[in-house]
Design a protein around this motif. Sequence first.
Motif, mmCIF file in Angstrom:
data_model
loop_
_atom_site.group_PDB
_atom_site.id
_atom_site.type_symbol
_atom_site.label_atom_id
_atom_site.label_comp_id
_atom_site.label_asym_id
_atom_site.label_seq_id
_atom_site.Cartn_x
_atom_site.Cartn_y
_atom_site.Cartn_z
ATOM 1 N N GLU A 123 -4.625 12.736 3.346
ATOM 2 C CA GLU A 123 -3.758 11.576 3.463
ATOM 3 C C GLU A 123 -4.393 10.492 2.609
ATOM 4 O O GLU A 123 -5.522 10.055 2.866
ATOM 5 C CB GLU A 123 -3.639 11.127 4.917
ATOM 6 N N VAL A 124 -3.674 10.067 1.585
ATOM 7 C CA VAL A 124 -4.214 9.130 0.607
ATOM 8 C C VAL A 124 -3.389 7.851 0.629
ATOM 9 O O VAL A 124 -2.169 7.893 0.583
ATOM 10 C CB VAL A 124 -4.178 9.735 -0.813
ATOM 11 N N ALA A 125 -4.086 6.726 0.707
ATOM 12 C CA ALA A 125 -3.426 5.426 0.644
ATOM 13 C C ALA A 125 -4.022 4.661 -0.539
ATOM 14 O O ALA A 125 -5.236 4.507 -0.635
ATOM 15 C CB ALA A 125 -3.636 4.648 1.933
ATOM 16 N N VAL A 126 -3.150 4.224 -1.434
ATOM 17 C CA VAL A 126 -3.590 3.469 -2.601
ATOM 18 C C VAL A 126 -3.401 1.999 -2.273
ATOM 19 O O VAL A 126 -2.298 1.552 -1.983
ATOM 20 C CB VAL A 126 -2.785 3.853 -3.854
ATOM 21 N N GLY A 127 -4.496 1.254 -2.327
ATOM 22 C CA GLY A 127 -4.466 -0.158 -1.949
ATOM 23 C C GLY A 127 -4.430 -1.085 -3.143
ATOM 24 O O GLY A 127 -3.731 -0.831 -4.120
ATOM 25 N N ASP A 128 -5.206 -2.130 -3.039
ATOM 26 C CA ASP A 128 -5.213 -3.178 -4.051
ATOM 27 C C ASP A 128 -5.758 -2.678 -5.384
ATOM 28 O O ASP A 128 -6.685 -1.882 -5.439
ATOM 29 C CB ASP A 128 -6.081 -4.357 -3.593
ATOM 30 N N MET A 175 0.850 -1.173 0.000
ATOM 31 C CA MET A 175 0.000 0.000 0.000
ATOM 32 C C MET A 175 0.897 1.237 0.000
ATOM 33 O O MET A 175 1.771 1.373 0.828
ATOM 34 C CB MET A 175 -0.914 -0.021 1.235
ATOM 35 N N LYS A 176 0.656 2.140 -0.961
ATOM 36 C CA LYS A 176 1.428 3.373 -1.032
ATOM 37 C C LYS A 176 0.632 4.484 -0.361
ATOM 38 O O LYS A 176 -0.578 4.565 -0.530
ATOM 39 C CB LYS A 176 1.714 3.749 -2.486
ATOM 40 N N GLU A 177 1.345 5.303 0.385
ATOM 41 C CA GLU A 177 0.683 6.409 1.080
ATOM 42 C C GLU A 177 1.251 7.728 0.589
ATOM 43 O O GLU A 177 2.456 7.862 0.369
ATOM 44 C CB GLU A 177 0.874 6.265 2.592
ATOM 45 N N TYR A 178 0.363 8.702 0.450
ATOM 46 C CA TYR A 178 0.740 10.028 -0.031
ATOM 47 C C TYR A 178 0.071 11.072 0.845
ATOM 48 O O TYR A 178 -1.012 10.848 1.390
ATOM 49 C CB TYR A 178 0.269 10.230 -1.483
ATOM 50 N N LYS A 179 0.709 12.231 0.958
ATOM 51 C CA LYS A 179 0.105 13.364 1.674
ATOM 52 C C LYS A 179 0.062 14.543 0.714
ATOM 53 O O LYS A 179 1.063 14.894 0.098
ATOM 54 C CB LYS A 179 0.935 13.714 2.914
ATOM 55 N N TYR A 180 -1.125 15.143 0.589
ATOM 56 C CA TYR A 180 -1.338 16.258 -0.313
ATOM 57 C C TYR A 180 -1.969 17.416 0.450
ATOM 58 O O TYR A 180 -2.726 17.212 1.392
ATOM 59 C CB TYR A 180 -2.317 15.887 -1.442
ATOM 60 N N THR A 181 -1.689 18.614 -0.008
ATOM 61 C CA THR A 181 -2.395 19.799 0.470
ATOM 62 C C THR A 181 -2.938 20.495 -0.759
ATOM 63 O O THR A 181 -2.175 20.901 -1.641
ATOM 64 C CB THR A 181 -1.461 20.740 1.243
ATOM 65 N N ILE A 182 -4.266 20.587 -0.829
ATOM 66 C CA ILE A 182 -4.915 21.220 -1.969
ATOM 67 C C ILE A 182 -5.768 22.361 -1.441
ATOM 68 O O ILE A 182 -6.669 22.155 -0.624
ATOM 69 C CB ILE A 182 -5.794 20.209 -2.743
#
Length: 144
Positions: free
Chosen positions: A14-19, A1-8
């Motif tokens: 906080e975004v986690a990309v799963g399966d 699982m990849k995790e990303y942090k964004y400020t828009i």
Amino acid sequence: MKEYKYTINGTKYEVAVGDIEENIVTVTVNGEEYKVEMEKEAEPEKKKPVLGKPAAAAASTSDEPATNKAAVNKNNAVKAPLPGVITDIKVAVGDEVQVGDTIVVLEAMKMANNLQAEKAGKVTAVCVKIGESVMEDDALVVIE
């Protein structure tokens, strides 16, 4: 699982990309899970067949052009003015040509270029076949 942090626009995510299953992805944004459908990748564009291709297939089974290339005096050859693909050959060995006769059609930069005989004479060799890629100054047809 990849995790990303964004400020828009000042909002933090906080975004986690799963399966990933086929084109459906499980994505978690700030603790909330979503099923996201991805667009399928565009298939590569298939090239349109060039008229005369079946003749090229027949010519490729013959060794005649390959033997001509080795034993030909290319000093009298009409040469490719730029890189491209041969789309048509208007002459055959033994044909008589006059100055200005179209002998080969070369497609370069999506344009068909009619290459003409620079002198009158007899075609002694055809060094290319339909569908073949050529570079600048490659010998195409020998006229003597």
